[in-house]
Design a protein around this motif. Structure first.
Motif, PDB file in Angstrom:
ATOM      1  N   MET A  57      18.985  18.659  30.339  1.00 54.48           N
ATOM      2  CA  MET A  57      19.411  19.850  31.080  1.00 54.48           C
ATOM      3  C   MET A  57      18.707  21.096  30.533  1.00 54.48           C
ATOM      4  O   MET A  57      18.463  21.199  29.334  1.00 54.48           O
ATOM      5  N   ARG A  58      18.407  22.021  31.428  1.00 50.72           N
ATOM      6  CA  ARG A  58      17.747  23.260  31.039  1.00 50.72           C
ATOM      7  C   ARG A  58      18.725  24.186  30.320  1.00 50.72           C
ATOM      8  O   ARG A  58      19.893  24.279  30.686  1.00 50.72           O
ATOM      9  N   VAL A  59      18.209  24.855  29.296  1.00 50.74           N
ATOM     10  CA  VAL A  59      19.004  25.801  28.508  1.00 50.74           C
ATOM     11  C   VAL A  59      18.453  27.205  28.707  1.00 50.74           C
ATOM     12  O   VAL A  59      17.256  27.458  28.499  1.00 50.74           O
ATOM     13  N   SER A  60      19.318  28.123  29.126  1.00 50.81           N
ATOM     14  CA  SER A  60      18.971  29.543  29.231  1.00 50.81           C
ATOM     15  C   SER A  60      19.735  30.311  28.153  1.00 50.81           C
ATOM     16  O   SER A  60      20.909  30.022  27.896  1.00 50.81           O
ATOM     17  N   VAL A  61      19.069  31.262  27.536  1.00 46.87           N
ATOM     18  CA  VAL A  61      19.705  32.105  26.523  1.00 46.87           C
ATOM     19  C   VAL A  61      19.622  33.557  26.972  1.00 46.87           C
ATOM     20  O   VAL A  61      18.574  34.024  27.426  1.00 46.87           O
ATOM     21  N   VAL A  62      20.747  34.265  26.845  1.00 44.45           N
ATOM     22  CA  VAL A  62      20.838  35.657  27.284  1.00 44.45           C
ATOM     23  C   VAL A  62      21.068  36.564  26.076  1.00 44.45           C
ATOM     24  O   VAL A  62      21.939  36.295  25.241  1.00 44.45           O
ATOM     25  N   ILE A  63      20.287  37.635  25.999  1.00 42.49           N
ATOM     26  CA  ILE A  63      20.458  38.670  24.979  1.00 42.49           C
ATOM     27  C   ILE A  63      20.597  40.016  25.677  1.00 42.49           C
ATOM     28  O   ILE A  63      19.800  40.352  26.557  1.00 42.49           O
ATOM     29  N   ALA A  64      21.600  40.785  25.285  1.00 40.41           N
ATOM     30  CA  ALA A  64      21.710  42.179  25.706  1.00 40.41           C
ATOM     31  C   ALA A  64      21.223  43.046  24.554  1.00 40.41           C
ATOM     32  O   ALA A  64      21.645  42.861  23.408  1.00 40.41           O
ATOM     33  N   ALA A  65      20.319  43.973  24.834  1.00 34.99           N
ATOM     34  CA  ALA A  65      19.735  44.781  23.769  1.00 34.99           C
ATOM     35  C   ALA A  65      19.836  46.262  24.104  1.00 34.99           C
ATOM     36  O   ALA A  65      19.486  46.685  25.217  1.00 34.99           O
ATOM     37  N   TYR A  66      20.301  47.045  23.132  1.00 33.83           N
ATOM     38  CA  TYR A  66      20.329  48.497  23.292  1.00 33.83           C
ATOM     39  C   TYR A  66      19.860  49.130  21.990  1.00 33.83           C
ATOM     40  O   TYR A  66      20.475  48.926  20.927  1.00 33.83           O
ATOM     41  N   ASN A  67      18.768  49.867  22.046  1.00 33.87           N
ATOM     42  CA  ASN A  67      18.188  50.507  20.857  1.00 33.87           C
ATOM     43  C   ASN A  67      18.115  49.519  19.693  1.00 33.87           C
ATOM     44  O   ASN A  67      18.608  49.778  18.590  1.00 33.87           O
ATOM     45  N   ALA A  68      17.485  48.383  19.968  1.00 32.08           N
ATOM     46  CA  ALA A  68      17.477  47.258  19.035  1.00 32.08           C
ATOM     47  C   ALA A  68      16.122  47.019  18.392  1.00 32.08           C
ATOM     48  O   ALA A  68      15.835  45.913  17.929  1.00 32.08           O
ATOM     49  N   GLU A  69      15.272  48.041  18.356  1.00 34.72           N
ATOM     50  CA  GLU A  69      13.903  47.833  17.895  1.00 34.72           C
ATOM     51  C   GLU A  69      13.820  47.296  16.465  1.00 34.72           C
ATOM     52  O   GLU A  69      12.861  46.597  16.104  1.00 34.72           O
ATOM     53  N   ALA A  70      14.825  47.568  15.634  1.00 35.24           N
ATOM     54  CA  ALA A  70      14.764  47.145  14.233  1.00 35.24           C
ATOM     55  C   ALA A  70      14.881  45.637  14.073  1.00 35.24           C
ATOM     56  O   ALA A  70      14.316  45.064  13.132  1.00 35.24           O
ATOM     57  N   TYR A  71      15.613  44.979  14.987  1.00 36.00           N
ATOM     58  CA  TYR A  71      15.956  43.574  14.759  1.00 36.00           C
ATOM     59  C   TYR A  71      15.636  42.636  15.921  1.00 36.00           C
ATOM     60  O   TYR A  71      15.684  41.417  15.766  1.00 36.00           O
ATOM     61  N   ILE A  72      15.331  43.152  17.102  1.00 33.37           N
ATOM     62  CA  ILE A  72      15.240  42.306  18.290  1.00 33.37           C
ATOM     63  C   ILE A  72      14.121  41.269  18.174  1.00 33.37           C
ATOM     64  O   ILE A  72      14.281  40.125  18.629  1.00 33.37           O
ATOM     65  N   ALA A  73      12.990  41.620  17.570  1.00 29.47           N
ATOM     66  CA  ALA A  73      11.895  40.654  17.464  1.00 29.47           C
ATOM     67  C   ALA A  73      12.310  39.455  16.620  1.00 29.47           C
ATOM     68  O   ALA A  73      12.029  38.298  16.976  1.00 29.47           O
TER      69      ALA A  73
END
Length: 226
Positions: A1-17
Motif C-alpha cells: 500500500m502507498r504511504v503518504s506523509v503530511v507535514i505542516a510547516a510555519y517559519n520552520a527554516e531551522a529544522y524543516i530540512a
C-alpha cells in the motif's frame, strides 16, 4: 500500500530540512511527502523548493496547523497516512516497523510507538535545563508517531480547525470513541525536538483552554439527543 506523509510547516527554516530528510531516509521510504507551508515569513519555502520533485510543497495563507494538515490530507494519495512535525525527526526504521505491525494483524487500523524527547543542540546553555524533559522516552500517541489506514482516519472525520493547539488530541478521542483499533511498536519511532519555539511550551494557556473545549465537545457528543 502507498504511504503518504503530511507535514505542516510555519517559519520552520531551522529544522524543516532535517525533518524531511528523516522521512526520505527511511529504510522503507514513503511514496509521497506533502509539506504545507502555512504562510511562513522566513526561508521555509526556499528550503522546500530545494527538495525539488522529492516532495510535494504547497503554500497557503497562514491559517493554523490544523487547517494546513487538513489541506495536506486533501492532496494525499496514499492508503496509509503518516505525519511529522516540521521540527521533529523520524527514526530510520519507523515505517518499516509500523508497516510490519499492520501487515501481521489486519485488524489494526493505526500503529503508534515510542517517542524520545531531546533538547535541540542549538538551544543556548542557559535554557537547556529548563527544557530538559522529566521523561525522555514515553509511549507516543502523538500525530507524528501515528501510521493509519486512510479509511480509518476518514471515518473519524477531519481535524477540528477551531482547536489549532489540540486538534489531534480531540481527533484521537473521537476516533477511539468510534472504535479505532490501535497497537504500539515497542521501539522509538520519533525524536521530538524541544526548543524555545515549541508551540506547546510557548502557548500553554491556549493549549489548556483548547483541551477543555475538546473535552466539552467529546462529552456533548456522548449525550443522547434530547
Amino acid at each position: 500500500m502507498r504511504v503518504s506523509v503530511v507535514i505542516a510547516a510555519y517559519n520552520a527554516e531551522a529544522y524543516i530540512a532535517e525533518a524531511i530528510e528523516s522521512l526520505l531516509g527511511q529504510t522503507v521510504p514513503p511514496d509521497e511527502v506533502i509539506v504545507i507551508d502555512d504562510g511562513s515569513t522566513d526561508g521555509t519555502r526556499g528550503i522546500l523548493d530545494g527538495f525539488s520533485d522529492r516532495i510535494v510543497a504547497f503554500t497557503q495563507a497562514n491559517s493554523g496547523q490544523a487547517t494546513a494538515v487538513n489541506k495536506g490530507l486533501a492532496l494525499a494519495c496514499g492508503e496509509l497516512i503518516g505525519f511529522c512535525d516540521a521540527d521533529d525527526l523520524w527514526t530510520p526504521r519507523k515505517l518499516e516497523l509500523q508497516l510490519a505491525l499492520l501487515e501481521r494483524d489486519g485488524a489494526i487500523e493505526a500503529a503508534f510507538g515510542k517517542v524520545q524527547q531531546f533538547v535541540s543542540p542549538d538551544v543556548p546553555e542557559q535554557h537547556r535545563v529548563r527544557l530538559t524533559p522529566a521523561v525522555e522516552i514515553m509511549p507516543g500517541e502523538l500525530k507524528q508517531c501515528m501510521l493509519i489506514h486512510r479509511a480509518a482516519l476518514d471515518r473519524a472525520g477531519p481535524f477540528d480547525e477551531t482547536l489549532p493547539a489540540t486538534f489531534f488530541i480531540a481527533w484521537l478521542g473521537r476516533a477511539k470513541q468510534s472504535g479505532l483499533k490501535i497497537a504500539h511498536v515497542d521501539d522509538i519511532l520519533v525524536r521530538r525536538r524541544l526548543h524555545l519555539g515549541n508551540g506547546g511550551r510557548t502557548n500553554t494557556d491556549a493549549q489548556n483552554l483548547q483541551t477543555l473545549m475538546a473535552l466539552r465537545k467529546a462529552i456533548k457528543a456522548q449525550r443522547p439527543p434530547e
